[in-house]
Design an enzyme around this catalytic site. Structure first.
Site, PDB file in Angstrom:
ATOM      1  N   HIS A 217       0.775  -0.965   0.028  1.00  0.00           N
ATOM      2  CA  HIS A 217      -0.116  -0.146  -0.023  1.00  0.00           C
ATOM      3  C   HIS A 217       0.825   1.226  -0.244  1.00  0.00           C
ATOM      4  O   HIS A 217       0.470   2.283   0.743  1.00  0.00           O
ATOM      5  CB  HIS A 217      -0.991  -0.242   1.347  1.00  0.00           C
ATOM      6  CG  HIS A 217      -1.737  -1.117   1.310  1.00  0.00           C
ATOM      7  ND1 HIS A 217      -1.415  -2.232   2.043  1.00  0.00           N
ATOM      8  CD2 HIS A 217      -3.055  -1.424   0.685  1.00  0.00           C
ATOM      9  CE1 HIS A 217      -2.389  -3.132   1.952  1.00  0.00           C
ATOM     10  NE2 HIS A 217      -3.305  -2.785   0.932  1.00  0.00           N
ATOM     11  N   GLY A 396      20.359   3.719 -34.138  1.00  0.00           N
ATOM     12  CA  GLY A 396      21.455   4.137 -33.443  1.00  0.00           C
ATOM     13  C   GLY A 396      22.550   2.944 -32.890  1.00  0.00           C
ATOM     14  O   GLY A 396      23.406   3.019 -32.442  1.00  0.00           O
ATOM     15  N   HIS A 398      23.709   0.264 -35.088  1.00  0.00           N
ATOM     16  CA  HIS A 398      24.498  -0.163 -36.226  1.00  0.00           C
ATOM     17  C   HIS A 398      26.046  -0.705 -35.728  1.00  0.00           C
ATOM     18  O   HIS A 398      26.523  -1.600 -36.114  1.00  0.00           O
ATOM     19  CB  HIS A 398      24.443   0.603 -37.591  1.00  0.00           C
ATOM     20  CG  HIS A 398      25.154  -0.125 -38.536  1.00  0.00           C
ATOM     21  ND1 HIS A 398      24.758  -1.414 -38.888  1.00  0.00           N
ATOM     22  CD2 HIS A 398      26.300   0.142 -39.457  1.00  0.00           C
ATOM     23  CE1 HIS A 398      25.386  -1.755 -40.005  1.00  0.00           C
ATOM     24  NE2 HIS A 398      26.235  -0.962 -40.145  1.00  0.00           N
ATOM     25  N   GLY A 399      26.360   0.386 -34.743  1.00  0.00           N
ATOM     26  CA  GLY A 399      28.047   0.136 -34.380  1.00  0.00           C
ATOM     27  C   GLY A 399      27.969  -1.075 -33.585  1.00  0.00           C
ATOM     28  O   GLY A 399      28.895  -1.939 -33.639  1.00  0.00           O
ATOM     29  N   SER A 442      21.054  -5.643 -40.251  1.00  0.00           N
ATOM     30  CA  SER A 442      22.594  -5.793 -40.835  1.00  0.00           C
ATOM     31  C   SER A 442      22.806  -7.141 -40.379  1.00  0.00           C
ATOM     32  O   SER A 442      23.798  -7.642 -41.302  1.00  0.00           O
ATOM     33  CB  SER A 442      23.268  -4.611 -40.359  1.00  0.00           C
ATOM     34  OG  SER A 442      23.564  -4.755 -39.158  1.00  0.00           O
ATOM     35  N   ASP A 553      24.317   6.166 -45.628  1.00  0.00           N
ATOM     36  CA  ASP A 553      23.639   4.774 -45.209  1.00  0.00           C
ATOM     37  C   ASP A 553      24.681   4.248 -44.190  1.00  0.00           C
ATOM     38  O   ASP A 553      25.799   3.959 -44.727  1.00  0.00           O
ATOM     39  CB  ASP A 553      23.002   4.149 -46.154  1.00  0.00           C
ATOM     40  CG  ASP A 553      22.616   3.022 -45.595  1.00  0.00           C
ATOM     41  OD1 ASP A 553      21.665   2.926 -44.668  1.00  0.00           O
ATOM     42  OD2 ASP A 553      23.143   1.467 -45.732  1.00  0.00           O
TER      43      ASP A 553
HETATM   44  P1  ADP Z   1      18.652  -2.227 -37.789  1.00  0.00           P
HETATM   45  O1  ADP Z   1      18.086  -1.568 -38.970  1.00  0.00           O
HETATM   46  O2  ADP Z   1      17.671  -3.461 -37.141  1.00  0.00           O
HETATM   47  O3  ADP Z   1      18.801  -1.313 -36.462  1.00  0.00           O
HETATM   48  P2  ADP Z   1      21.367  -2.067 -38.105  1.00  0.00           P
HETATM   49  O4  ADP Z   1      21.136  -0.568 -37.662  1.00  0.00           O
HETATM   50  O5  ADP Z   1      22.311  -2.882 -37.638  1.00  0.00           O
HETATM   51  O6  ADP Z   1      20.033  -3.014 -38.003  1.00  0.00           O
HETATM   52  O7  ADP Z   1      21.682  -1.640 -39.788  1.00  0.00           O
HETATM   53  C1  ADP Z   1      20.989  -0.989 -40.516  1.00  0.00           C
HETATM   54  C2  ADP Z   1      21.675  -0.936 -42.025  1.00  0.00           C
HETATM   55  O8  ADP Z   1      20.960  -2.311 -42.491  1.00  0.00           O
HETATM   56  C3  ADP Z   1      21.081   0.112 -42.798  1.00  0.00           C
HETATM   57  O9  ADP Z   1      21.934   1.157 -42.961  1.00  0.00           O
HETATM   58  C4  ADP Z   1      21.075  -0.603 -44.186  1.00  0.00           C
HETATM   59  O10 ADP Z   1      22.314  -0.473 -44.838  1.00  0.00           O
HETATM   60  C5  ADP Z   1      20.800  -1.953 -43.943  1.00  0.00           C
HETATM   61  N1  ADP Z   1      19.659  -2.606 -44.506  1.00  0.00           N
HETATM   62  C6  ADP Z   1      18.551  -2.393 -43.832  1.00  0.00           C
HETATM   63  N2  ADP Z   1      17.558  -3.084 -44.648  1.00  0.00           N
HETATM   64  C7  ADP Z   1      18.172  -3.586 -45.527  1.00  0.00           C
HETATM   65  C8  ADP Z   1      17.690  -4.557 -46.756  1.00  0.00           C
HETATM   66  N3  ADP Z   1      16.476  -4.890 -46.904  1.00  0.00           N
HETATM   67  N4  ADP Z   1      18.772  -4.638 -47.547  1.00  0.00           N
HETATM   68  C9  ADP Z   1      20.113  -4.396 -47.313  1.00  0.00           C
HETATM   69  N5  ADP Z   1      20.451  -3.653 -46.471  1.00  0.00           N
HETATM   70  C10 ADP Z   1      19.689  -3.286 -45.399  1.00  0.00           C
HETATM   71 MG    MG Z   2      20.119   0.094 -36.258  1.00  0.00          MG
END
Ligand code: ADP
Ligand code: MG
Length: 588
Positions: A217, A396, A398-399, A442, A553
C-alpha cells in the site's frame, strides 16, 4: 504516474466497471465489488476475497471457478467497507457459508469482521482467513500476525481449489490456514507508487538503493540498502524466505510453489532475469519447484518493486495449487500439460558435427579466422562512428550490431577451426554466429552473406584467389536476395553492388585479388558516401527517410570500411594471395 483517468475520486469504481464489462463470462458487478456471473452451487462455501483497489489482479481478477466466488473492492489502497463486503458475500452465499479472505491489515480486519458479524446475525456461517505471509512485517513466532502481500494468491488459490473439490466450510477454512502457515514472502522496492491524480509518489527510494520489506500500500520498506544486481536481489529475497523453511521430513520434502511478483513498474523481463537466479539457487539447494508463477499478481499501482513468495508444500497443498482454475487473471488448465515423452534434446548452435576437412582447407580456414578477427577489430574501432550514422534516421545500434556480429563471427569461426573445420565450415559457423550475436537487420544480412560465401568454398581444398572473388560476389548476391533492396533504396546494397562489379572487372583484368579488393573497396566507399544524397526507402530508417538526407547509409558505409580492411589483409604477407601465383590467371 497514472496517466488515464476521469475524476481521480472515481478511479477505482471506473476501473471495476471496465473490468466487469471486459469479463462478463466470469463476473458481474455487485455493490462495491464483483461476484461470479454464475450462481454458487447450492451448499458450496463461497470464498469472498478482497481488499483495497490498486492491486490488480488481486483481488477481482481471481473470481472464477476454482478460485474465488466474489471480491469486494475498496477504494485505492483502502479496505472495502463492511457494507460492500456484506453485499458481495450475500450475493455469493448459497447455503454453504462464507469464507472471507483478505490480507492482514487493520482496516480490512475491521470491515470484513463487521460484515461477518452481520452475516452471522442472519444465520450465515462465516469464517475468516487473514493472509500473513510477509516476513518483514513481524517475527516468525507470530506468523499469523504479519501482514499479507503476494501470498494472497497462493492462499486463495489453494482455498478455492479445496472448495471446488468439495470441501465444506470447516475444511476450506482449515486448508486456507494451512496454506497461509506454509507461505513466506519477502519484497524490495525501488520507488514508491503515485496515487491516481496525485503529483508525488507516496515515497521515494534514493537512487542506487532499494527498500527492503516493502508493503503493498505504498508503505516504504523497513530499511534501505544499496541496490544490487538482479542475482543479488534474488539471493537476498530467497535467503529471507528460506530462513523459515520447515524441516524436510514427513509430509514436507522440499517441494515448493514459488511466486515472483512484480509490483507494477518492474518489467516481466526483469522478473525473469531475477527468476533465472531463483530457480538456479532453489535447484542447487535441493528444492523441487512446482508450477512457479512469475508475473504481476498483487501489484501496487506503479510501484517499482518485487516480492518472492515460497509455499512449502505437502501433498494436499500441492494438489490444490495445481488444480484447475479459470479466473480472468489466473487460469490453470485441467489436464493442460502437453502429452508425449519429455524432450531430452534441443538443437544448440555450434554443436553440429564438424565435417572432415583436408589439411589444405584447414590451412585456409586458419586464414579465414584471421580475416574474421581483423573485421572484428575494425568494427570495434569504428563502432561509435557507425552508431552515430545510424542514430540520424535509424535506431543508433548499427555500431553495436557490427561490433557484436563480427565478434561473434570471429569467435564462432575460431571455435569451428579449433575443432578441425575446413574453410567452408568455418565460414558457415561464422555466418550463424554473426547473425546470432548481432541481431538487427544488418546482422541477418551479414550472416547470410558469410554463409553464402562459405558455400563457395569446400572442406577438401585450399581457398584460392578466384574462389575468394566468387565468394565475395556470392555473399553480396545473398544480401540482395534476402533483403530485397534495390539500388537507390539507401542500404548497404548501394555500396555492395558497385563493389561486386568493380571487383569482377578489376580481378578479370589484373588477377591481383588484393589490389582488386582494395580498389573495389574504394569504389564502395565513394558509393556509400554518395548515399548521403538520397533518402532511405528500406529498413528502419525509411520511416524517417527525409531525416537521412545528408548522412550516408550506415550499412553501406560500414560495408566499405570492412572491405577496405579485407583488402589490406589480402595484400599482407602470409595471406591467401601467396596462393595466387599458382592458381590465378596469369597477369603478364
Ligand atoms: P537495424 O536496422 O535492425 O537497426 P542495423 O542498424 O544494424 O540494423 O543496420 C542498419 C543497416 O541495415 C542500414 O543502414 C542498411 O544499410 C541495412 N539494411 C536495412 N534493410 C536492408 C535491406 N532490406 N537490404 C539491405 N540492407 C539493409
Ligand atoms: Mg539500427
Amino acid at each position: 504516474m497514472t496517466y488515464l483517468l476521469n475524476d481521480p475520486a472515481d478511479f477505482a469504481v471506473d476501473a471495476l466497471r471496465g473490468y466487469a464489462a471486459a469479463h462478463p463470462e466470469h463476473v458481474m458487478l455487485a455493490h462495491g465489488g464483483v461476484v461470479r456471473s454464475t450462481d454458487t452451487p447450492v451448499n458450496q462455501p463461497a470464498l469472498v476475497i478482497g481488499g483495497g483497489s490498486g492491486h490488480y489482479p488481486a483481488f477481482a481478477g481471481w473470481v472464477g471457478p476454482g478460485l474465488a466466488h466474489g471480491a469486494p473492492c475498496g477504494n485505492i489502497f483502502s479496505s472495502p467497507s463492511a457494507s460492500q463486503v456484506y453485499s458481495v458475500a450475500r450475493s455469493a452465499e448459497n447455503g454453504g457459508g462464507v469464507l472471507l479472505g483478505f490480507g492482514n491489515y487493520a482496516g480490512d480486519v475491521l470491515h470484513f469482521g463487521q460484515a461477518a458479524e452481520k452475516l452471522r446475525a442472519e444465520g450465515v456461517d462465516v469464517r475468516i482467513i487473514r493472509v500473513s505471509d510477509d516476513i518483514a512485517s513481524g517475527p516468525a513466532e507470530s506468523h499469523r500476525d504479519r501482514r499479507g502481500i503476494a501470498g494472497d494468491l497462493v492462499v486463495f488459490k489453494i482455498a478455492g481449489a479445496a472448495i471446488a473439490a468439495g470441501a465444506d466450510l470447516d475444511e476450506a477454512e482449515r486448508v486456507a490456514w494451512k496454506a497461509n502457515d506454509a507461505t513466506r514472502s519477502f519484497g524490495v522496492a525501488f520507488e514508491g507508487c503515485t496515487l491516481p491524480g496525485a503529483g508525488e509518489a507516496l515515497f521515494h527510494v534514493p537512487d542506487g538503493e532499494m527498500a527492503i520489506g516493502l508493503g503493498i500500500h505504498g508503505e516504504p520498506g523497513i530499511r534501505e540498502v544499496p541496490l544490487g544486481t538482479a542475482a543479488e536481489v534474488a539471493d537476498l529475497l530467497l535467503d529471507g524466505v528460506l530462513e523459515e523453511e520447515p524441516e524436510r521430513s514427513g509430509a514436507y520434502s522440499g517441494r515448493v510453489a514459488v511466486v515472483l511478483n512484480g509490483l507494477g513498474a518492474v518489467k516481466y523481463e526483469e522478473l525473469f532475469v531475477v527468476y533465472a537466479r531463483v530457480a538456479e539457487q532453489l535447484a542447487a539447494k535441493g528444492f523441487t519447484v512446482v508450477a512457479p508463477e512469475v508475473g504481476e499478481h498483487v501489484t501496487s499501482l506503479n510501484m517499482a518493486g518485487l516480492s518472492l513468495s515460497i509455499v512449502f508444500l505437502d501433498d494436499e497443498l500441492e494438489e490444490y495449487w495445481l488444480a484447475p482454475a479459470d479466473a480472468p487473471a489466473f487460469r490453470r488448465a485441467a489436464a493442460g500439460l502437453p502429452s508425449g515423452p519429455p524432450r531430452t534434446e534441443v538443437h544448440t548452435p555450434g554443436e553440429d558435427p564438424i565435417p572432415e576437412a583436408s589439411a589444405e582447407s584447414k590451412e585456409s580456414a586458419a586464414l579465414i579466422v584471421q580475416v574474421l578477427e581483423l573485421l572484428r577489430d575494425t568494427a570495434a574501432e569504428h563502432e561509435e562512428h557507425f552508431g552515430r550514422l545510424d542514430a540520424v534516421a535509424g535506431d543508433g545500434d548499427h555500431g553495436q550490431g557490427m561490433a557484436y556480429g563480427t565478434r561473434g563471427a570471429a569467435a564462432g569461426g575460431r571455435d569451428a577451426a579449433d575443432k578441425g573445420a575446413g574453410a567452408r565450415t568455418v565460414l558457415l559457423h561464422a555466418g550463424d554466429a554473426w547473425a546470432e550475436e548481432a541481431g538487427g537487420t544488418s546482422g541477418a544480412l551479414w550472416g547470410a552473406a558469410l554463409t553464402a560465401a562459405g558455400g563457395v568454398f569446400d572442406d577438401a581444398r585450399a581457398v584460392e584467389a578466384p574462389a575468394i572473388a566468387d565468394a565475395l560476389a556470392a555473399g553480396i548476391d545473398a544480401v540482395v536476395r534476402l533483403g530485397g533492396a534495390r539500388p537507390g533504396d539507401k542500404t548497404m546494397v548501394d555500396a555492395a553492388l558497385p563493389f561486386r562489379d568493380a571487383l569482377a572487372a578489376e580481378f578479370a583484368s589484373t588477377a591481383d585479388l588484393a589490389g582488386s579488393v582494395k580498389k573495389a573497396a574504394a569504389v564502395a566507399r565513394e558509393a556509400a558516401e554518395a548515399t548521403a544524397g538520397i533518402t532511405s526507402r528500406r529498413g528502419r530508417s525509411r520511416i524517417l527517410g527525409e531525416k537521412s538526407l545528408g548522412t550516408p547509409d550506415p550499412g553501406a558505409y560500414s560495408f566499405s570500411v570492412l572491405m577496405d580492411a579485407l583488402g589490406n589483409f589480402l595484400g599482407s604477407p602470409g595471406s591467401f594471395t601467396e596462393l595466387r601465383s599458382e592458381t590465378s590467371p596469369d597477369k603478364q
